[in-house]
Write an enzyme that holds these catalytic residues in place. Structure first.
Site, PDB file in Angstrom:
ATOM      1  N   PHE A 153      20.015  19.324  29.752  1.00  0.00           N
ATOM      2  CA  PHE A 153      19.182  20.512  29.950  1.00  0.00           C
ATOM      3  C   PHE A 153      19.825  21.656  29.184  1.00  0.00           C
ATOM      4  O   PHE A 153      20.914  22.114  29.520  1.00  0.00           O
ATOM      5  CB  PHE A 153      19.017  20.904  31.427  1.00  0.00           C
ATOM      6  N   ASP A 238      27.889  23.180  25.466  1.00  0.00           N
ATOM      7  CA  ASP A 238      27.023  24.106  26.197  1.00  0.00           C
ATOM      8  C   ASP A 238      27.660  24.332  27.568  1.00  0.00           C
ATOM      9  O   ASP A 238      27.528  23.509  28.480  1.00  0.00           O
ATOM     10  CB  ASP A 238      25.612  23.528  26.328  1.00  0.00           C
ATOM     11  N   LYS A 267      24.491  32.851  31.376  1.00  0.00           N
ATOM     12  CA  LYS A 267      24.524  33.013  32.830  1.00  0.00           C
ATOM     13  C   LYS A 267      25.594  34.006  33.318  1.00  0.00           C
ATOM     14  O   LYS A 267      25.373  35.198  33.281  1.00  0.00           O
ATOM     15  CB  LYS A 267      24.654  31.646  33.505  1.00  0.00           C
TER      16      LYS A 267
END
Ligand code: PLP
Length: 413
Positions: A153, A238, A267
């Protein structure tokens, strides 16, 4: 960070029902939120429109690693709000250089390209790797390939969903961007077999978050590092969800002593205050850009840089990584006791866990709803899994209280 909490009641009141009905009438149904309407939050706790309090065991998928409205971050944001908030990159501003230099230093790298959301940073990583492939590695123009893992994802843009293996995320959004090769996650031999002289990068989550907090087999990241180095391929990690303290280290790659060629961050970099993301790499890699070739109006804006700088300063203390490591050991010890009972498997690292619920207790969504009724907010994934990722500032007492609610839900269903 109070420990005395009154669990939420079972009844959804009028304020909640009205707010949800209105949201459903006027917003696209691209999410299926739990029926709670939050109106304020502090530390690890949120309060809904009817005054009920909930322990946040999701932390905005790691965007709230430092808790809700962390005072240091709020102070940094407020101070910047009084000075300058946005310049665009048409002009320099006085927080930009500091932010880039300090983020590069935190990562042990040289250069930063700031963006806003995670998906934009992944897009930036893809573009950067391709450009590096053509200009530095010498791949023929238009032929660059990137190896990714199944179950990944990396966001929701058209290019990023092009290499998703999740039909929900991908189906109906074609035509898809070519140039990606998907291999099974955790299988170093399959990855090695997929690398050709056209491969410019391997893009991986060091722990797959949305897939259910999947930790790869020991030695996998180190093998990827060795292989990519040997084949002159960029290792792009990532760490948008796994990074910045969540796993007990600043970066999840550190658990295997691995330093990738590029970190993709997001984030928690925005401290739960503003969206801040970035690609961090060497001068050789990020040096491929010339003016006009890539950018973002909001990327690296003064407010984002001010908050990001405070996040970096907080991470430099090591305090949050230490909390995540200690409380994470406790979390995994406690969750481990449930395996074979109401739980079939627990995965994760630090304050991050994917908990597979035994089917007799219902779906992950049903368990999440029962936890909500008891005053704990979590998120389900892939049918039978719930994800726990509390803010790193959670107290041990609150964590224990949250775990007691999970045990309570499993005992009564
Ligand atoms: C590993 C990873 N990469 C990228 C993203 C996308 O980030 P954003 O939602 O900010 O676009 C996410 C979001 O969950 C993520 O977990």
């Amino acid at each position: 960070m109070s420990t005395t909490s009154s669990p939420a009641g079972q009844v959804t009141g009028q304020g909640t029902a009205q707010a949800i009905a209105s949201a459903e009438a006027h917003s696209a149904h691209n999410y299926h939120p739990l029926p709670v309407v939050v109106s304020s939050a502090d530390g690890a706790w949120m309060t809904d429109v009817e005054g009920r309090r909930y322990l946040d065991m999701l932390a905005g998928y790691s965007a709230l690693n430092f808790g809700h409205r962390n005072q240091r971050l709020i102070d940094a944001a407020k101070a910047q709000l009084e000075r300058v908030t946005l310049t665009s990159r048409a002009f320099h501003h006085d927080r930009f250089a500091q932010f880039c230099a300090q983020l590069a230093e935190l990562c042990g790298m040289e250069m930063v390209l700031p963006m806003n959301t995670g998906a934009e940073a992944v897009e930036t990583a893809v573009k950067t790797a391709r450009k590096w492939g053509y200009e530095v590695k010498g791949v023929p123009d238009g032929e660059a390939r990137i190896v990714v893992a199944s179950g990944n994802f990396h966001g929701r843009t058209t290019t990023v969903v092009s290499f998703s293996t999740d039909p929900e995320a991908r189906a109906g959004f074609g035509p898809y961007t070519p140039g990606f090769d998907v291999v099974p996650y955790g299988d170093a031999a399959a990855l090695e077999a997929a690398v050709t002289d056209r491969t410019v990068a391997v893009l991986l989550e060091p722990i797959q978050g949305e897939a259910g907090v999947l930790v790869p087999p020991p030695g996998y990241l180190a093998a990827v590092r060795e292989l990519t180095r040997a084949r002159n391929v960029l290792f792009v990690a990532d760490e948008i969800q796994s990074g910045l303290g969540r796993t007990g280290r600043t970066f999840a790659c550190e658990h295997e002593g691995v330093v990738p060629d590029m970190y993709v961050l997001g984030k928690a970099l925005g401290g739960g205050v503003v969206p801040v993301s970035a690609v961090v790499s060497s001068a050789e890699v990020l040096g491929v850009y010339r003016p006009g070739e890539h950018g973002s109006t909001f990327g690296g804006n003064p407010l984002a840089c001010a908050v990001g700088l405070e996040v970096i300063a907080m991470l430099r203390t090591g305090e949050y990584q230490e909390r995540a490591a200690c409380l994470g050991d406790h979390l995994h010890e406690q969750l481990g006791l449930l395996v074979g009972g109401g739980v079939t498997q627990v995965r994760g690292r630090g304050l991050w866990a994917g908990v597979d619920i035994a089917p007799r207790h219902g779906t992950g969504r049903q368990v999440s709803e029962r936890l909500m009724d008891r005053g704990v907010l979590v998120k389900d994934t892939h049918g039978s899994t719930i994800r726990l990722a509390p803010p790193l500032v959670i107290s041990r007492e609150d964590l224990d209280w949250g775990l007691a609610q999970l045990r309570g839900v499993l005992a009564e269903s």
